[in-house]
Design a protein around this motif. Structure first.
Motif, mmCIF file in Angstrom:
data_model
loop_
_atom_site.group_PDB
_atom_site.id
_atom_site.type_symbol
_atom_site.label_atom_id
_atom_site.label_comp_id
_atom_site.label_asym_id
_atom_site.label_seq_id
_atom_site.Cartn_x
_atom_site.Cartn_y
_atom_site.Cartn_z
ATOM 1 N N UNK A 1 10.372 -43.974 2.855
ATOM 2 C CA UNK A 1 9.859 -42.679 2.070
ATOM 3 C C UNK A 1 10.975 -42.161 0.937
ATOM 4 N N UNK A 2 10.397 -41.974 -0.187
ATOM 5 C CA UNK A 2 11.383 -41.414 -1.060
ATOM 6 C C UNK A 2 12.026 -40.140 -0.615
ATOM 7 N N UNK A 3 13.237 -39.787 -0.905
ATOM 8 C CA UNK A 3 13.871 -38.633 -0.703
ATOM 9 C C UNK A 3 14.570 -38.129 -1.892
ATOM 10 N N UNK A 4 14.694 -36.860 -1.739
ATOM 11 C CA UNK A 4 15.370 -36.176 -3.197
ATOM 12 C C UNK A 4 16.606 -35.631 -2.779
ATOM 13 N N UNK A 5 17.548 -35.428 -3.586
ATOM 14 C CA UNK A 5 19.053 -34.800 -3.295
ATOM 15 C C UNK A 5 18.532 -33.306 -2.628
ATOM 16 N N UNK A 6 19.314 -32.974 -1.452
ATOM 17 C CA UNK A 6 19.059 -32.030 -0.692
ATOM 18 C C UNK A 6 17.946 -32.094 0.444
ATOM 19 N N UNK A 7 17.511 -33.083 0.371
ATOM 20 C CA UNK A 7 16.251 -33.102 1.675
ATOM 21 C C UNK A 7 17.184 -33.510 2.855
ATOM 22 N N UNK A 8 16.536 -32.645 3.801
ATOM 23 C CA UNK A 8 17.221 -32.735 5.187
ATOM 24 C C UNK A 8 16.709 -34.252 5.742
ATOM 25 N N UNK A 9 17.594 -35.165 6.032
ATOM 26 C CA UNK A 9 17.086 -36.379 6.464
ATOM 27 C C UNK A 9 16.993 -36.268 8.216
ATOM 28 N N UNK A 10 17.926 -35.586 8.641
ATOM 29 C CA UNK A 10 17.860 -35.658 10.111
ATOM 30 C C UNK A 10 18.688 -34.246 10.609
ATOM 31 N N UNK A 11 18.449 -33.791 11.862
ATOM 32 C CA UNK A 11 18.996 -32.747 12.194
ATOM 33 C C UNK A 11 19.834 -33.081 13.886
#
Length: 127
Positions: A62-72
């Motif tokens: 999946x495309x992600x952008x800067x600042x996206x939360x990938x995991x917690x």
């Protein structure tokens, strides 16, 4: 006629430059291959803190952008580390306070000793 040739050459150079730029950006964003090998940028993702992963917020490819939360991360481990650090800080403040009291007592002892020395010098001067 000379100006027309110059203008045509300029437009050709600009179109060639724009086409090369578009090709370069497209190849960078959408890599392709003819021989089943691929050269692409690989990024290492490293956390600033360690802990158990509580949830993953993205799916594969999946495309992600800067600042996206990938995991917690599970907050229990971090809260335990915070409580340990706070206890160590409190202990350091308490021991610093005891050291401060010891310094104050030592200063009082020095003042008492100086007063006794002055008294002894005054007694010596009288004799």
């Amino acid at each position: 006629m000379k100006a027309f040739k110059f203008l045509t050459a300029g437009v050709f150079v600009l179109a060639l430059g724009a086409g090369l730029y578009w090709w370069w950006r497209n190849a960078e964003i959408h890599p392709s291959t003819d021989d089943a090998t691929l050269q692409a940028n690989i990024l290492i993702i490293a956390p600033q803190v360690g802990g158990a992963v509580a949830s993953v917020n993205v799916v594969e490819n999946a495309p992600v952008k800067a600042g996206d939360v990938l995991f917690t991360l599970d907050p229990a481990t971090l809260q335990a580390a915070l409580a340990t650090a706070q206890a160590q800080l409190d202990l350091a403040f308490l021991s610093a306070g005891a050291t401060g009291a010891e310094v104050t007592a030592a200063k009082a002892n020095v003042a008492t000793a100086v007063a006794a020395l002055d008294q002894a010098e005054a007694d010596l001067a009288r004799n």
